[in-house]
Design a protein around this motif. Sequence first.
Motif, short mmCIF file in Angstrom:
data_model
loop_
_atom_site.label_atom_id
_atom_site.label_comp_id
_atom_site.label_asym_id
_atom_site.label_seq_id
_atom_site.Cartn_x
_atom_site.Cartn_y
_atom_site.Cartn_z
N VAL A 112 -24.20 -10.96 -30.05
CA VAL A 112 -24.54 -10.48 -28.71
C VAL A 112 -24.66 -11.68 -27.78
N GLN A 114 -25.53 -12.74 -23.76
CA GLN A 114 -26.15 -12.26 -22.53
C GLN A 114 -25.43 -12.85 -21.32
N GLY A 117 -27.63 -10.24 -17.01
CA GLY A 117 -28.56 -9.17 -17.34
C GLY A 117 -28.00 -8.06 -18.21
N GLU A 119 -25.58 -7.10 -21.94
CA GLU A 119 -25.22 -7.62 -23.26
C GLU A 119 -23.75 -7.41 -23.53
#
Length: 208
Positions: A112, A114, A117, A119
């Motif tokens: 994952v 970022q 804001g 994913e």
Amino acid sequence: MTARIDHTVTSGTFSLDGGTFDVDNNVWVVGDDHECVVIDAPHDVAAIREVVGGRRVLAVVCTHAHDDHVRKAPELAAEVNAPILLHPEDRVLWDLTHPDSEPDGDLADNQVIQVAGVELHVLHTPGHAPGAVCLYFPSLATVFTGDTLFAGGPGATGRSFSDFDVIVASIRDRLLPLPEETEVHPGHGESTTIGAVRLEFDDWVKRD
């Protein structure tokens, strides 16, 4: 700021197994007004930088390492001071185009990332290439499929390092379970949805 998807198309060539072909590549940029990731860096750094604008690029994320997806990755990464991320199983293809440089980091299945804001979920989807990945943004209801999945069928598997049965399994097991409203943005051509792919999938498999 709310994350958004920006897009451009660049033109150039794809070369493998002794053949060279003219291609148009989608370049997708996901982020907000401040930061973004670039998905693939094919033919034209200036065109990509125009889409990026003044934003900070967190990474140049490669869906796979065919030359028409990574040819400009080192140049772009140097200009925007961002790492190049690639699944390690595609190093064999990367080295055909960039034998004297390396990606800066590895992509891993279920990783994952970022950005702005939201994913980015990495899905390893081999078949078109051994280290091919799709990039799923659940909050944007969008998956970027590189050359694994197009509107109209799976990616090509007639060249070195590709396998039809493997790409079919990748689409069936990793992409079809996504929500049907998920937008599919491929590396070439028009977009589609997971719902549309589900309706056509069995016919694609029979047709091959």
